[in-house]
Design an enzyme around this catalytic site. Structure first.
Site, short mmCIF file in Angstrom:
data_model
loop_
_atom_site.label_atom_id
_atom_site.label_comp_id
_atom_site.label_asym_id
_atom_site.label_seq_id
_atom_site.Cartn_x
_atom_site.Cartn_y
_atom_site.Cartn_z
N GLY A 38 0.84 -1.18 0.00
CA GLY A 38 0.00 0.00 0.00
C GLY A 38 0.89 1.25 0.00
N SER A 105 6.76 -4.58 -1.69
CA SER A 105 6.42 -3.22 -2.09
C SER A 105 6.52 -2.30 -0.86
CB SER A 105 5.03 -3.21 -2.73
OG SER A 105 4.79 -2.00 -3.40
N ASP A 266 9.28 -4.58 -13.32
CA ASP A 266 8.40 -3.96 -12.33
C ASP A 266 8.36 -2.45 -12.61
OD1 ASP A 266 7.24 -2.84 -10.04
OD2 ASP A 266 8.14 -4.34 -8.71
N HIS A 294 5.34 -6.26 -11.16
CA HIS A 294 5.28 -5.88 -9.75
C HIS A 294 4.49 -6.87 -8.89
CE1 HIS A 294 5.23 -3.12 -6.33
NE2 HIS A 294 3.93 -3.35 -6.21
#
Length: 317
Positions: A38, A105, A266, A294
């Protein structure tokens, strides 16, 4: 116990935040925590299935403002430092001494920040799609990548805005996400989520952006995308990190084994960040997976990630 079943608890961590915590696997297994992306997305049972439930005690929790934690979209007292402290609270609450830390991420950013703050609590680190929280990475992920590789997507996303707002589209969308009127913030969140989701997949379906940004519903039922609000909060605050903080403090990871899994193509988190942290952290090993983007759901990425978790886990089994 398999990874389709969990034990759940709500943990109050202060400032009005209550975290939703789930544990899977063997109570006597190797402790491991998974950190979602996020910021603002939340954990899913599929994340637990990255681990062998017979060998690991798997901890998943929704970060502040995310998933089933409360308050939903809560941005007050929601910073990287708060999330690092929350990790320690979860570890202590569960009676865990040291654990394997896994994140992808934004989860990789948080994993590095936590391990640099509390290295003595970390058995090892597994990262996917490294993001170091720098302004340059943000500018690439939310503008440069689309302008370069998906110019038609960038134009469609930008041109939803009125002409006076198109000079700095990301900030313009951010202002809309901050607007308390659901007719303003809900269509902006929908467009943001579609835009980012399209960039996260190497072969995405045709994106379905909203037709316009000025016709949102009059009330917010909370069912729309959550990540854009929390993500913008972190972006506009430079992820609550000092410039190049995670690379500069990489010496604090000395002696902690690490495995880094990185998609070659990515767009959101290109390999440069993974290579930078790998150079600064000699105890890590970087694997670049050909032909992947990704998303952690891509089978080659998922296979490399489960292999990395299994390899580090074998040291402590």
């Amino acid at each position: 116990m398999d990874t389709d079943h969990s034990q759940q608890a709500d943990l109050a961590v202060g400032e009005g935040h209550v975290l939703h915590v789930r544990t899977y696997g063997s109570e006597s297994g190797i402790p491991a925590v998974y950190l979602h992306g996020g910021p603002g997305s939340g954990c899913q049972p599929a994340h637990a299935r990255l681990f062998d439930a017979a060998r690991f005690r798997i901890v998943l929790f929704d970060q502040r403002g995310a998933g089933r934690s409360r308050p939903k979209r809560g941005l007050s007292a929601n910073t990287t430092a708060h999330l690092v402290t929350d990790l320690e609270r979860v570890r202590s609450h569960l009676g865990i001494d040291r654990w394997l830390v896994v994140g992808g991420s934004w989860g990789s950013t948080l994993a590095l920040a936590y391990a640099q703050a509390f290295p003595e609590q970390v058995l090892g680190i597994v990262l996917r799609a490294v993001f170091l929280g720098t302004r340059h990475e943000c500018e690439w992920a939310f503008r440069g990548a689309a302008e370069t590789f998906r110019p038609e997507l960038w134009a469609a996303f930008r041109d939803l805005l009125p002409k006076p707002e198109r000079e700095d589209p990301i900030r313009a969308y951010g202002r809309r996400l901050e607007d308390p009127d659901p007719r303003i913030h809900l269509p902006a969140a929908e467009a943001w989520a579609v835009y980012e989701g399209t960039l996260s997949t190497i072969s995405p379906p045709e994106p379905k952006l909203p037709a316009r940004l000025d016709r949102g519903p009059r009330s917010d039922d909370g069912k729309g995308p959550n990540t854009p609000y929390v993500e913008w909060h972190y972006i506009r605050n430079d992820f609550f990190l000092e410039p190049d903080q995670l690379v500069r403090n990489a010496d604090r990871l000395r002696g902690i084994p690490g495995r880094i899994v990185q998609g070659r193509y990515d767009l959101l988190c290109p390999p440069a960040a993974a290579a930078a942290i790998a150079r600064a952290w000699p105890d890590s090993q970087l694997t670049v997976v050909p032909g992947t983007g990704h998303a952690g759901t891509e089978p080659p990425i998922r296979n490399a990630l489960t292999a990395a978790i299994r390899e580090l886990g074998a040291r402590y089994g």
